[in-house]
Each structure stands twice: as C-alpha cells, then as structure tokens.
Motif scaffolding. Structure first.
Motif, PDB file in Angstrom:
ATOM      1  N   VAL A 143       0.819  -1.210   0.000  1.00 48.37           N
ATOM      2  CA  VAL A 143       0.000   0.000   0.000  1.00 48.37           C
ATOM      3  C   VAL A 143       0.854   1.262   0.000  1.00 48.37           C
ATOM      4  O   VAL A 143       0.516   2.246  -0.663  1.00 48.37           O
ATOM      5  N   LYS A 144       1.962   1.268   0.711  1.00 48.61           N
ATOM      6  CA  LYS A 144       2.806   2.465   0.735  1.00 48.61           C
ATOM      7  C   LYS A 144       3.404   2.743  -0.641  1.00 48.61           C
ATOM      8  O   LYS A 144       3.453   3.894  -1.076  1.00 48.61           O
ATOM      9  N   THR A 145       3.831   1.710  -1.322  1.00 47.86           N
ATOM     10  CA  THR A 145       4.365   1.865  -2.680  1.00 47.86           C
ATOM     11  C   THR A 145       3.272   2.367  -3.618  1.00 47.86           C
ATOM     12  O   THR A 145       3.506   3.240  -4.461  1.00 47.86           O
ATOM     13  N   SER A 146       2.062   1.850  -3.454  1.00 49.10           N
ATOM     14  CA  SER A 146       0.943   2.282  -4.286  1.00 49.10           C
ATOM     15  C   SER A 146       0.620   3.756  -4.054  1.00 49.10           C
ATOM     16  O   SER A 146       0.392   4.518  -5.000  1.00 49.10           O
ATOM     17  N   VAL A 147       0.613   4.175  -2.780  1.00 49.38           N
ATOM     18  CA  VAL A 147       0.357   5.579  -2.454  1.00 49.38           C
ATOM     19  C   VAL A 147       1.436   6.463  -3.078  1.00 49.38           C
ATOM     20  O   VAL A 147       1.136   7.489  -3.696  1.00 49.38           O
ATOM     21  N   LEU A 148       2.695   6.066  -2.951  1.00 51.95           N
ATOM     22  CA  LEU A 148       3.797   6.840  -3.530  1.00 51.95           C
ATOM     23  C   LEU A 148       3.666   6.964  -5.051  1.00 51.95           C
ATOM     24  O   LEU A 148       3.946   8.019  -5.618  1.00 51.95           O
ATOM     25  N   LYS A 149       3.233   5.895  -5.687  1.00 52.41           N
ATOM     26  CA  LYS A 149       3.053   5.916  -7.145  1.00 52.41           C
ATOM     27  C   LYS A 149       1.979   6.942  -7.529  1.00 52.41           C
ATOM     28  O   LYS A 149       2.160   7.733  -8.461  1.00 52.41           O
ATOM     29  N   SER A 150       0.865   6.943  -6.811  1.00 56.25           N
ATOM     30  CA  SER A 150      -0.201   7.908  -7.099  1.00 56.25           C
ATOM     31  C   SER A 150       0.239   9.334  -6.782  1.00 56.25           C
ATOM     32  O   SER A 150      -0.040  10.264  -7.538  1.00 56.25           O
ATOM     33  N   VAL A 151       0.948   9.503  -5.663  1.00 53.33           N
ATOM     34  CA  VAL A 151       1.455  10.828  -5.300  1.00 53.33           C
ATOM     35  C   VAL A 151       2.375  11.353  -6.397  1.00 53.33           C
ATOM     36  O   VAL A 151       2.262  12.504  -6.828  1.00 53.33           O
ATOM     37  N   ASP A 152       3.270  10.505  -6.880  1.00 52.25           N
ATOM     38  CA  ASP A 152       4.214  10.918  -7.918  1.00 52.25           C
ATOM     39  C   ASP A 152       3.487  11.304  -9.202  1.00 52.25           C
ATOM     40  O   ASP A 152       3.823  12.305  -9.841  1.00 52.25           O
ATOM     41  N   LEU A 153       2.471  10.525  -9.576  1.00 53.54           N
ATOM     42  CA  LEU A 153       1.710  10.850 -10.785  1.00 53.54           C
ATOM     43  C   LEU A 153       1.045  12.219 -10.653  1.00 53.54           C
ATOM     44  O   LEU A 153       1.076  13.028 -11.577  1.00 53.54           O
ATOM     45  N   VAL A 154       0.465  12.509  -9.491  1.00 51.78           N
ATOM     46  CA  VAL A 154      -0.214  13.792  -9.279  1.00 51.78           C
ATOM     47  C   VAL A 154       0.799  14.936  -9.227  1.00 51.78           C
ATOM     48  O   VAL A 154       0.599  15.971  -9.872  1.00 51.78           O
ATOM     49  N   ARG A 155       1.878  14.745  -8.474  1.00 54.56           N
ATOM     50  CA  ARG A 155       2.893  15.799  -8.362  1.00 54.56           C
ATOM     51  C   ARG A 155       3.504  16.165  -9.708  1.00 54.56           C
ATOM     52  O   ARG A 155       3.806  17.330  -9.965  1.00 54.56           O
ATOM     53  N   SER A 156       3.720  15.173 -10.543  1.00 52.07           N
ATOM     54  CA  SER A 156       4.409  15.423 -11.807  1.00 52.07           C
ATOM     55  C   SER A 156       3.449  15.656 -12.976  1.00 52.07           C
ATOM     56  O   SER A 156       3.895  15.782 -14.117  1.00 52.07           O
ATOM     57  N   VAL A 166       1.350  17.653  -2.290  1.00 49.49           N
ATOM     58  CA  VAL A 166       0.646  16.385  -2.454  1.00 49.49           C
ATOM     59  C   VAL A 166       1.225  15.434  -1.413  1.00 49.49           C
ATOM     60  O   VAL A 166       2.381  15.031  -1.498  1.00 49.49           O
ATOM     61  N   HIS A 167       0.418  15.113  -0.415  1.00 48.95           N
ATOM     62  CA  HIS A 167       0.843  14.279   0.711  1.00 48.95           C
ATOM     63  C   HIS A 167       0.382  12.839   0.482  1.00 48.95           C
ATOM     64  O   HIS A 167      -0.667  12.613  -0.120  1.00 48.95           O
ATOM     65  N   GLY A 168       1.141  11.906   1.009  1.00 50.86           N
ATOM     66  CA  GLY A 168       0.755  10.501   0.961  1.00 50.86           C
ATOM     67  C   GLY A 168       0.690   9.929   2.365  1.00 50.86           C
ATOM     68  O   GLY A 168       1.635  10.112   3.145  1.00 50.86           O
ATOM     69  N   LEU A 169      -0.417   9.282   2.681  1.00 45.02           N
ATOM     70  CA  LEU A 169      -0.600   8.688   4.003  1.00 45.02           C
ATOM     71  C   LEU A 169      -1.258   7.323   3.864  1.00 45.02           C
ATOM     72  O   LEU A 169      -1.884   7.027   2.836  1.00 45.02           O
ATOM     73  N   VAL A 170      -1.152   6.540   4.921  1.00 44.59           N
ATOM     74  CA  VAL A 170      -1.850   5.254   5.002  1.00 44.59           C
ATOM     75  C   VAL A 170      -2.544   5.222   6.355  1.00 44.59           C
ATOM     76  O   VAL A 170      -1.941   5.529   7.386  1.00 44.59           O
ATOM     77  N   ILE A 171      -3.824   4.865   6.353  1.00 44.72           N
ATOM     78  CA  ILE A 171      -4.600   4.796   7.594  1.00 44.72           C
ATOM     79  C   ILE A 171      -4.840   3.337   7.980  1.00 44.72           C
ATOM     80  O   ILE A 171      -5.026   2.476   7.111  1.00 44.72           O
TER      81      ILE A 171
END
Length: 187
Positions: A143-156, A166-171
């Motif tokens: 899940v952390k890798t998945s969040v980072l992938k989405s964060v990177d897509l949005v940031r770039s 653009v923050h990435g978190l896991v609950i």
C-alpha cells in the motif's frame, strides 16, 4: 422492501424534517484540502473522524485503492477541478492497510465477469483493441508503494500547478492511526 425503497422513504422524512440544515455549507472546502481515499466501507466515518474533519471542511474523491491509474482519467480530473475551480490548496492521497485492492487478481475478476453474463467475446475484443485488462484490473502488493506511485503521478502531472503539496498517508482501518508516507511540503 428493497434497499432503494428504504432509502427513498428515509430521505423523504429527512427532507420533511429539515435534517439537512445541520449540514449546510458551501461547495468550497473550508480547509482548502482535497482527499483521495479508498472506497472501503470502514473509512466512510473513520477517516474524517481520525483527521478531525467535518462536513464542509474538505473535498473527498474515492477510488478503489485510492489509486490514480491514468493521468487523464476521472480521478485526476477531479483533483484538478478541486484545485483550479474549488479552491483546494493541498492534496492528500490516503490508502489503507488491509485494502481489498491488494488482493485483486485480474484473472479471477474476469472469471466473475463471465459468471455474471459478460461474454468472452467482449473480453477478447477489449484485449485485441489494446485494453490491457490484466494491467487495468490488477491490484497492488504494498500500500505504501501504491500511495507513492499515485502521489508521484499527481505531483508530476503537467496540469498540476507548482507548489501544490501532495501528501501521501496510510490509515489503519481498525484504529484510524495515520502513517505518513510522504510530506508534500518537503517534496
């Protein structure tokens, strides 16, 4: 009574009793935040409570796994609308542990589609037309890798303005504890 009929009956009472007045707000998020989270049922009330959010504070976009899987798909468009048109200044992408998307097997899902009446010919046409169903339907492992992938897509993203954090978190869906994956203010 069907679920729809039950909802409609309750809704009529809700409107008649003006219960909606307690939720009055504007279309602009008071905290200037847009959140992309998973559609998991455990997060419906837990996530806002865990973040001290109330009606009107934030925009919320939901997708299976909190995934942005296409740079020009509906999820990305919603985030851009929130930033450009609805005055959101920050984006939070929040995945969760024990996510159903981490276990999605495209072959099993296609099997369920066939069981429910989708024709094999339709699956074949999609595959022959360049739609990679295996890739499109595949879940994620971490899940952390998945969040980072989405964060990177949005940031770039070429249409995302510079300077939008653009923050990435896991609950944790049991306790509500948030784990920071990436702080958009430091990126």
């Amino acid at each position: 009574m069907s679920a729809l009929q039950s909802i409609l009956e309750y809704n009529q009472q809700f409107v008649d009793e003006k219960q909606y007045e307690a939720y009055a707000t504007t279309k602009y998020p008071d905290k200037k935040i847009v959140i992309l989270s998973c559609m998991d049922t455990r997060l419906v009330e837990l996530l806002p409570k865990a973040m001290n959010l109330r009606n009107g504070d934030v925009k919320v976009v939901k997708s299976a796994g909190a995934i942005v899987n296409h740079p020009f798909g509906g999820i990305m468009r919603s985030l851009l609308v929130a930033v450009y048109e609805l005055k959101a200044d920050e984006i939070y992408i929040i995945g969760h542990y024990d996510c159903g998307m981490s276990a999605v097997d495209p072959d099993v899902m296609v099997g369920h589609m066939l069981e429910r009446g989708v024709k094999q010919e339709t699956i074949d046409i999609l595959n022959y037309s360049g739609v990679n169903l295996d890739q499109w339907l595949r879940g994620f492992g971490d899940v952390k890798t998945s969040v980072l992938k989405s964060v990177d897509l949005v940031r770039s993203h070429p249409l995302m303005p510079a300077g939008v954090p653009v923050h990435g978190l896991v609950i944790d869906p049991e306790t509500g504890k948030l784990d920071l994956v990436t702080d958009g203010n430091k990126a």
